[in-house]
Design an enzyme around this catalytic site. Structure first.
Site, PDB file in Angstrom:
ATOM      1  N   ASP A  74       7.522  -1.629  11.089  1.00 55.91           N
ATOM      2  CA  ASP A  74       6.752  -0.518  10.522  1.00 55.91           C
ATOM      3  C   ASP A  74       5.968   0.264  11.567  1.00 55.91           C
ATOM      4  O   ASP A  74       4.992   0.922  11.253  1.00 55.91           O
ATOM      5  CB  ASP A  74       5.811  -1.041   9.424  1.00 55.91           C
ATOM      6  CG  ASP A  74       4.821  -2.072   9.941  1.00 55.91           C
ATOM      7  OD1 ASP A  74       4.857  -2.397  11.149  1.00 55.91           O
ATOM      8  OD2 ASP A  74       4.016  -2.556   9.131  1.00 55.91           O
ATOM      9  N   LYS A  86      31.705  27.822  -0.838  1.00 57.31           N
ATOM     10  CA  LYS A  86      31.912  26.390  -1.072  1.00 57.31           C
ATOM     11  C   LYS A  86      33.372  26.102  -0.836  1.00 57.31           C
ATOM     12  O   LYS A  86      34.219  26.853  -1.329  1.00 57.31           O
ATOM     13  CB  LYS A  86      31.521  26.035  -2.509  1.00 57.31           C
ATOM     14  CG  LYS A  86      31.549  24.548  -2.788  1.00 57.31           C
ATOM     15  CD  LYS A  86      32.105  24.205  -4.164  1.00 57.31           C
ATOM     16  CE  LYS A  86      33.588  24.443  -4.238  1.00 57.31           C
ATOM     17  NZ  LYS A  86      34.201  24.053  -5.518  1.00 57.31           N
ATOM     18  N   TYR A 105      30.681  35.364  -4.409  1.00 57.57           N
ATOM     19  CA  TYR A 105      30.890  33.931  -4.560  1.00 57.57           C
ATOM     20  C   TYR A 105      32.283  33.616  -4.044  1.00 57.57           C
ATOM     21  O   TYR A 105      33.287  34.114  -4.579  1.00 57.57           O
ATOM     22  CB  TYR A 105      30.745  33.458  -6.016  1.00 57.57           C
ATOM     23  CG  TYR A 105      31.154  32.009  -6.116  1.00 57.57           C
ATOM     24  CD1 TYR A 105      30.410  31.034  -5.439  1.00 57.57           C
ATOM     25  CD2 TYR A 105      32.302  31.610  -6.792  1.00 57.57           C
ATOM     26  CE1 TYR A 105      30.804  29.706  -5.448  1.00 57.57           C
ATOM     27  CE2 TYR A 105      32.698  30.283  -6.809  1.00 57.57           C
ATOM     28  CZ  TYR A 105      31.944  29.343  -6.129  1.00 57.57           C
ATOM     29  OH  TYR A 105      32.339  28.034  -6.128  1.00 57.57           O
ATOM     30  N   ARG A 151       0.804  -1.228   0.000  1.00 59.94           N
ATOM     31  CA  ARG A 151       0.000   0.000   0.000  1.00 59.94           C
ATOM     32  C   ARG A 151       0.840   1.283   0.000  1.00 59.94           C
ATOM     33  O   ARG A 151       0.308   2.373  -0.171  1.00 59.94           O
ATOM     34  CB  ARG A 151      -0.964   0.000   1.195  1.00 59.94           C
ATOM     35  CG  ARG A 151      -2.199  -0.854   0.925  1.00 59.94           C
ATOM     36  CD  ARG A 151      -3.067  -0.988   2.152  1.00 59.94           C
ATOM     37  NE  ARG A 151      -2.489  -1.917   3.109  1.00 59.94           N
ATOM     38  CZ  ARG A 151      -2.929  -2.069   4.367  1.00 59.94           C
ATOM     39  NH1 ARG A 151      -3.940  -1.342   4.797  1.00 59.94           N
ATOM     40  NH2 ARG A 151      -2.367  -2.946   5.169  1.00 59.94           N
TER      41      ARG A 151
END
Ligand code: UD1
Ligand code: CA
Length: 463
Positions: free
Chosen positions: A102, A349, A364, A8
């Site tokens: 579950d 980054k 940046y 399901r």
């Protein structure tokens, strides 16, 4: 038990790997068992065994969670029988706890209660019962006149009278291994589903004086069959997480609209704003202020940090007293040392921003180290990519990068150096120097007035 298909869910992913508050469903049962002091944990797997096993190995270390294969799903009794070979060396008086993969919200305390009840009951069986808050096709607990548990009747096999019994089987058990071994071998599939029902153990225990049923709140034991259940259990899990954190001294401005994954530590007196999402291995220090809409994935936030609204960060480390945002994007391997500031519309980054350095607006900053107290002007860009490889920029302590500068990597700006606004830095800048690459400014006196006159004259001539 986690061998079932989970039809399901309508999913290509095994049901027990769907996540509740960022943690796979099956891991909730495992961690609850561990919290209750389980010595060994055996996962009964069938559908997608390899994928589920890989997920368990990845999370807990290879082989930490043992696996028993139930190749065909012939019922819960058959599932548990599949795990008996794994328990071969265990003594008969060992107590085995049987959980459903579950049903993630079961608490460790409840498992301990269940185990204690089993230990105290000569029949060697205890189980959790529940009274659902809505009609559920669960097994019903049938008792005799004295209240002794006689058997469990499954919903498809039950008479209308039996279906009206309020007490249902929640599907969690503690049983002495000796009884489990003996009773499982007597199960027959002579029922509506043609399965071996684990619940028939209750009738066997009746002959020994009757099993103990412990009533548990429905919310704690309710299982997941489809994605509607998944969302409901997820919401309940998050409520529980938020409540525990609030009791530990964390303020949530909008606990109903905040998403904190399981296992995220948050320090005392931290303040979590509306719409905040904290995922994965994120950790938040004491007194940190995480303002509205911040989304953090695997981010370590030190004490006294202020993340202003809509900071998005992943795989980063934010040091003490840093100020970040609003609208800042910290991408993987960003490290901000203490008192650094990274402001609006700055993307980082692989950036190491050292103590007290500032990049307040529109930049940046990738593949870069920025020394202590350096200042990065608005519009600064590290040109780290040449179409083939990434290159590093080093900005040493105290350097000042004027606005609208480009730093073409690999390049170094020396300690305390200045880069004039609008400069394209292509060569290393020595310590204490000024780098300028823009053309000299010329002022043409009276030019603007002459220009406007010429333009308006032309317009009149056109008419
Ligand atoms: C079971 C109980 C029922 C109880 C209900 C509560 C039985 C016979 N019935 O019913 O009394 O009210 O749980 O939720 O036990 N599984 C396997 N292998 C199998 C069958 C099941 O591993 O062959 C696993 C499933 O993946 C699941 C758990 O066992 O995790 C329960 O199975 P499920 O089919 O959902 O049992 P129910 O019919 O709901
Ligand atoms: Ca079920």
């Amino acid at each position: 038990m986690a061998a079932g298909l989970g039809t399901r869910m309508k999913s290509d992913k095994a049901k027990v790997l769907h996540e509740i508050a960022g943690r796979p469903m099956i891991a909730w049962a495992i961690e609850a068992a561990r919290g209750a002091g389980a010595g060994r944990i055996v996962a009964i797997l069938g559908h997608q065994l390899d994928t589920v096993k890989a997920a368990l190995d990845g999370r807990y270390g290879a082989g930490t969670i043992e696996v028993a294969l139930q190749a065909e799903q012939k019922g819960t009794g058959h599932a548990v029988a599949s795990a008996l070979p794994a328990l071969e060396d265990e003594p008969d008086d060992r107590i085995v706890v049987i959980l459903s993969g579950d049903a993630p919200l079961l608490r460790s305390e409840r498992i301990a209660e269940l185990t204690d009840a089993c230990a105290a009951n000569p029949s060697g069986l205890a189980l959790l019962s529940t009274v659902p808050d809505r009609p559920m096709p669960y097994g019903r607990l049938v008792r005799d006149a004295s209240g002794t548990l006689q058997r469990i009747v499954e919903w498809p096999d039950a008479t209308p009278e039996e279906r009206a019994i309020p007490d249902t089987n929640a599907g969690f058990y503690a049983v002495r291994l000796g009884h489990l071994r003996a009773d499982l071998s007597t199960l027959r599939a002579d029922n509506a589903k043609g399965e071996l029902y684990l619940t028939d153990l209750v009738a066997r225990a009746a002959a020994r004086g009757g099993a103990t049923a412990i009533d548990a709140p429905f919310e704690e034991v309710s299982g997941i069959n489809d994605r509607v259940d998944l969302a409901a259990v997820d919401a309940a899990a998050r409520r529980r997480i938020h409540e525990e954190l609030m009791r530990a001294g964390v303020t949530f401005a909008a606990p109903g609209n905040t998403y904190v994954d399981a296992d995220i530590p948050i320090g005392r007196d931290a303040w979590i704003g509306p719409g905040v999402v904290l995922r994965g291995k994120t950790a938040i220090g004491e007194r940190a202020r995480i303002d509205a809409g911040c989304v953090l994935t695997d981010v370590a936030v030190a004490p006294d940090v202020h993340l202003k609204p809509y900071t998005v960060a992943s795989e980063s480390v934010i040091g003490p007293r840093c100020e970040v945002g609003p609208f800042t994007h910290l991408r993987p391997k960003t490290q901000l040392d203490e008192d650094a500031r990274v402001g609006n519309f700055v993307e980082t980054k692989k950036a190491h921003v050292m103590a007290g350095a500032k990049a307040s607006h529109l930049s940046y900053l990738g593949d870069v180290s920025i020394g202590a107290k350096a200042n990065i002007g608005a519009g600064t860009i590290t040109c780290n990519y040449d179409g083939f490889g990434k290159h590093h920029t080093t900005i040493e302590a105290g350097a000042f990068i004027g606005s609208d500068s480009q730093l073409v990597a690999p390049v170094t700006v020396g300690r305390d150096a200045y880069v004039g606004s609008g400069t394209t830095v292509t060569k290393d800048v020595p310590r204490g120097a000024l780098a300028l690459s823009r053309v000299k400014q010329v002022n043409v006196e009276g030019w603007a007035d002459r220009y406007r006159e010429a333009q308006s004259r032309r317009k009149k001539d056109d008419h």
